[in-house]
Design a protein around this motif. Structure first.
Motif, PDB file in Angstrom:
ATOM      1  N   ASP A 319     -65.190 -10.563 -20.885  1.00 44.99           N
ATOM      2  CA  ASP A 319     -66.383  -9.790 -21.251  1.00 44.99           C
ATOM      3  C   ASP A 319     -66.294  -8.357 -20.727  1.00 44.99           C
ATOM      4  O   ASP A 319     -66.721  -7.407 -21.393  1.00 44.99           O
ATOM      5  CB  ASP A 319     -67.635 -10.463 -20.698  1.00 44.99           C
ATOM      6  N   TYR A 320     -65.733  -8.219 -19.537  1.00 41.56           N
ATOM      7  CA  TYR A 320     -65.629  -6.888 -18.931  1.00 41.56           C
ATOM      8  C   TYR A 320     -64.715  -5.980 -19.760  1.00 41.56           C
ATOM      9  O   TYR A 320     -64.994  -4.786 -19.936  1.00 41.56           O
ATOM     10  CB  TYR A 320     -65.103  -7.018 -17.498  1.00 41.56           C
ATOM     11  N   GLU A 321     -63.632  -6.533 -20.274  1.00 41.47           N
ATOM     12  CA  GLU A 321     -62.677  -5.729 -21.044  1.00 41.47           C
ATOM     13  C   GLU A 321     -63.259  -5.255 -22.374  1.00 41.47           C
ATOM     14  O   GLU A 321     -62.762  -4.294 -22.968  1.00 41.47           O
ATOM     15  CB  GLU A 321     -61.407  -6.551 -21.301  1.00 41.47           C
ATOM     16  N   MET A 322     -64.330  -5.888 -22.832  1.00 42.19           N
ATOM     17  CA  MET A 322     -64.937  -5.501 -24.102  1.00 42.19           C
ATOM     18  C   MET A 322     -65.935  -4.351 -23.947  1.00 42.19           C
ATOM     19  O   MET A 322     -66.434  -3.810 -24.933  1.00 42.19           O
ATOM     20  CB  MET A 322     -65.647  -6.713 -24.726  1.00 42.19           C
ATOM     21  N   LEU A 323     -66.236  -3.945 -22.706  1.00 45.94           N
ATOM     22  CA  LEU A 323     -67.213  -2.889 -22.472  1.00 45.94           C
ATOM     23  C   LEU A 323     -66.589  -1.516 -22.688  1.00 45.94           C
ATOM     24  O   LEU A 323     -65.404  -1.309 -22.428  1.00 45.94           O
ATOM     25  CB  LEU A 323     -67.739  -2.971 -21.037  1.00 45.94           C
ATOM     26  N   ASN A 324     -67.410  -0.567 -23.127  1.00 43.82           N
ATOM     27  CA  ASN A 324     -66.939   0.820 -23.151  1.00 43.82           C
ATOM     28  C   ASN A 324     -67.086   1.410 -21.753  1.00 43.82           C
ATOM     29  O   ASN A 324     -67.601   0.759 -20.832  1.00 43.82           O
ATOM     30  CB  ASN A 324     -67.696   1.643 -24.192  1.00 43.82           C
ATOM     31  N   ILE A 326     -69.006   3.692 -20.416  1.00 39.00           N
ATOM     32  CA  ILE A 326     -70.368   3.827 -19.898  1.00 39.00           C
ATOM     33  C   ILE A 326     -70.917   2.468 -19.473  1.00 39.00           C
ATOM     34  O   ILE A 326     -71.518   2.322 -18.391  1.00 39.00           O
ATOM     35  CB  ILE A 326     -71.285   4.468 -20.964  1.00 39.00           C
ATOM     36  N   GLU A 327     -70.687   1.454 -20.280  1.00 39.42           N
ATOM     37  CA  GLU A 327     -71.159   0.109 -19.950  1.00 39.42           C
ATOM     38  C   GLU A 327     -70.445  -0.437 -18.710  1.00 39.42           C
ATOM     39  O   GLU A 327     -71.068  -1.059 -17.837  1.00 39.42           O
ATOM     40  CB  GLU A 327     -70.933  -0.818 -21.141  1.00 39.42           C
ATOM     41  N   ALA A 328     -69.139  -0.188 -18.632  1.00 44.35           N
ATOM     42  CA  ALA A 328     -68.371  -0.653 -17.474  1.00 44.35           C
ATOM     43  C   ALA A 328     -68.885  -0.006 -16.189  1.00 44.35           C
ATOM     44  O   ALA A 328     -69.016  -0.674 -15.148  1.00 44.35           O
ATOM     45  CB  ALA A 328     -66.887  -0.344 -17.664  1.00 44.35           C
ATOM     46  N   GLN A 329     -69.192   1.297 -16.244  1.00 50.52           N
ATOM     47  CA  GLN A 329     -69.721   1.992 -15.072  1.00 50.52           C
ATOM     48  C   GLN A 329     -71.081   1.435 -14.672  1.00 50.52           C
ATOM     49  O   GLN A 329     -71.393   1.295 -13.484  1.00 50.52           O
ATOM     50  CB  GLN A 329     -69.838   3.499 -15.365  1.00 50.52           C
ATOM     51  N   MET A 330     -71.871   1.088 -15.677  1.00 54.20           N
ATOM     52  CA  MET A 330     -73.186   0.510 -15.403  1.00 54.20           C
ATOM     53  C   MET A 330     -73.047  -0.804 -14.630  1.00 54.20           C
ATOM     54  O   MET A 330     -73.746  -1.031 -13.632  1.00 54.20           O
ATOM     55  CB  MET A 330     -73.919   0.264 -16.719  1.00 54.20           C
ATOM     56  N   TYR A 331     -72.119  -1.645 -15.058  1.00 54.29           N
ATOM     57  CA  TYR A 331     -71.909  -2.913 -14.363  1.00 54.29           C
ATOM     58  C   TYR A 331     -71.292  -2.706 -12.976  1.00 54.29           C
ATOM     59  O   TYR A 331     -71.627  -3.410 -12.023  1.00 54.29           O
ATOM     60  CB  TYR A 331     -71.041  -3.849 -15.204  1.00 54.29           C
ATOM     61  N   ASP A 332     -70.406  -1.738 -12.854  1.00 58.81           N
ATOM     62  CA  ASP A 332     -69.829  -1.428 -11.538  1.00 58.81           C
ATOM     63  C   ASP A 332     -70.922  -0.982 -10.574  1.00 58.81           C
ATOM     64  O   ASP A 332     -70.942  -1.385  -9.400  1.00 58.81           O
ATOM     65  CB  ASP A 332     -68.762  -0.336 -11.664  1.00 58.81           C
ATOM     66  N   ASP A 333     -71.835  -0.135 -11.041  1.00 52.85           N
ATOM     67  CA  ASP A 333     -72.935   0.341 -10.198  1.00 52.85           C
ATOM     68  C   ASP A 333     -73.859  -0.809  -9.808  1.00 52.85           C
ATOM     69  O   ASP A 333     -74.311  -0.895  -8.654  1.00 52.85           O
ATOM     70  CB  ASP A 333     -73.741   1.421 -10.930  1.00 52.85           C
ATOM     71  N   ALA A 334     -74.121  -1.699 -10.759  1.00 54.46           N
ATOM     72  CA  ALA A 334     -74.990  -2.845 -10.484  1.00 54.46           C
ATOM     73  C   ALA A 334     -74.343  -3.778  -9.456  1.00 54.46           C
ATOM     74  O   ALA A 334     -75.021  -4.307  -8.567  1.00 54.46           O
ATOM     75  CB  ALA A 334     -75.287  -3.606 -11.780  1.00 54.46           C
ATOM     76  N   ALA A 335     -73.023  -3.965  -9.581  1.00 57.82           N
ATOM     77  CA  ALA A 335     -72.309  -4.822  -8.633  1.00 57.82           C
ATOM     78  C   ALA A 335     -72.331  -4.224  -7.234  1.00 57.82           C
ATOM     79  O   ALA A 335     -72.541  -4.933  -6.240  1.00 57.82           O
ATOM     80  CB  ALA A 335     -70.865  -5.027  -9.103  1.00 57.82           C
TER      81      ALA A 335
END
Length: 350
Positions: A319-324, A326-335
């Motif tokens: 699922d992570y590899e499918m993110l663009n 901006i989306e990947a950065q959003m999840y990194d920040d949330a983590a």
């Protein structure tokens, strides 16, 4: 020195390789058959999800579970079930977090055995910390009253301590210093006259010498205020001014040597608690040094070192590899936010 990610990964892989044990041997070491180990894994998962349901903690994803759990811990910090759930989440390497992917049966058992060991270790450490907090609070009340002292023979111990302490760089001005020798002897007599102080002698001597170095070396008949050495002492642990980091290293070595010298005679757990929690020296060590010695640590640092590198994994790798981007950065920040909050909640546990 620049932080080299590739080198850190290389060290981590080599560390894991050194710790590797053949599966049959691992089962034998834990006195389990394969079927028994599988049953333990099943029971562990059932207990975890059963406790989540008992306390109405969501299990649909890691974020929901963590935030629900933190809210419960704020309301019931002494609840052993919640403490257990917290340790389960912070040590999970794939048994509980579905985002980490599927595991073979062998991997499940290996993960369980390692995680169970970590949970037991953290539970015992939390218990020890809680007991030390009780002793600390009692000691602060005790020190409000004057301590009666009398002359006592301690020539041999005083001489031993003198030669032990002058080996450390920040105390080199104490060599052949009669004022220092006399003050050290007076401090030792004062401590040895009181059973409560005597049981935490390694920490007291360390704290006095580290905090009142100049007074011990230069002022005749100096007797420190012992209440002060049980108050928090701030250090600049983030920036090296060319001198302070070298002194911190020397002070750490002094405590380690005192600790070893009185290992059989002192309340070492309480001494370690005071050392780790009454100044940031321990945290400085784990931030800036290669941790090749077991320097006493806070509960927060213990948990941080026990958690896997993958915590908190919010999405599967697919699922992570499918993110663009901006989306990947959003999840990194949330983590990152979730990790910080889960580590901060430790203050409620003790």
């Amino acid at each position: 020195m620049m932080y080299d990610v590739d080198y850190e990964i290389y060290k981590y892989i080599n560390k894991l390789a050194d710790q590797y044990v053949e599966f049959d041997e691992l089962l034998k070491q834990n006195h389990l058959t394969f079927d028994e180990a599988q049953q333990r894994v099943k029971q562990f998962k059932e207990q975890f999800y059963g406790l989540l349901a008992k306390y109405s903690i969501g299990s649909q994803n890691l974020i929901v579970t963590c935030y629900d759990l933190m809210e419960q811990i704020r309301c019931q910090p002494d609840n052993p079930d919640l403490q257990y759930l917290y340790f389960c989440i912070m040590t999970d390497v794939g048994l509980l977090n579905r985002a980490l992917g599927e595991r073979t049966e062998e991997q499940e058992i290996r993960n369980y055995l390692r995680q169970n060991e970590l949970i037991q270790g953290l539970t015992a450490f939390l218990k020890s910390q809680s007991e030390s907090i009780g002793k600390y609070e009692e000691l602060l009340e005790y020190l409000k009253k004057p301590i009666k002292t009398k002359d006592a023979e301690c020539e041999e111990e005083s001489d031993f301590l003198y030669h032990l302490t002058i080996q450390h760089t920040f105390l080199h001005d104490s060599i052949k210093n009669e004022i220092y020798k006399d003050n050290l002897k007076s401090l030792l007599i004062h401590i040895n006259n009181d059973e409560k102080l005597k049981s935490i002698k390694p920490y007291i001597i360390f704290a006095v010498l580290a905090r009142k170095t100049g007074m011990m070396q230069k002022r005749k008949h100096f007797m420190p205020n012992l209440k002060a050495v049980f108050q928090y002492q701030e250090y600049n642990i983030l920036k090296d001014n060319g001198k302070n980091f070298n002194q911190y290293q020397s002070e750490l070595e002094l405590y380690d040597h005192l600790r070893r010298a009185y290992l059989e005679d002192a309340d070492i757990d309480f001494c370690d608690y005071c050392f780790a929690n009454l100044s940031p020296l321990s945290e400085w060590y784990y931030l800036h040094c290669e941790p090749n010695e077991e320097i006493p640590m806070t509960l927060g640092r213990k948990i941080y070192l026990s958690k896997p590198l993958c915590f908190p994994r919010l999405l599967s790798f697919e699922d992570y590899e499918m993110l663009n981007d901006i989306e990947a950065q959003m999840y990194d920040d949330a983590a990152e936010k979730l990790e910080n909050q889960m580590l901060d909640i430790v203050e409620y546990l003790i």
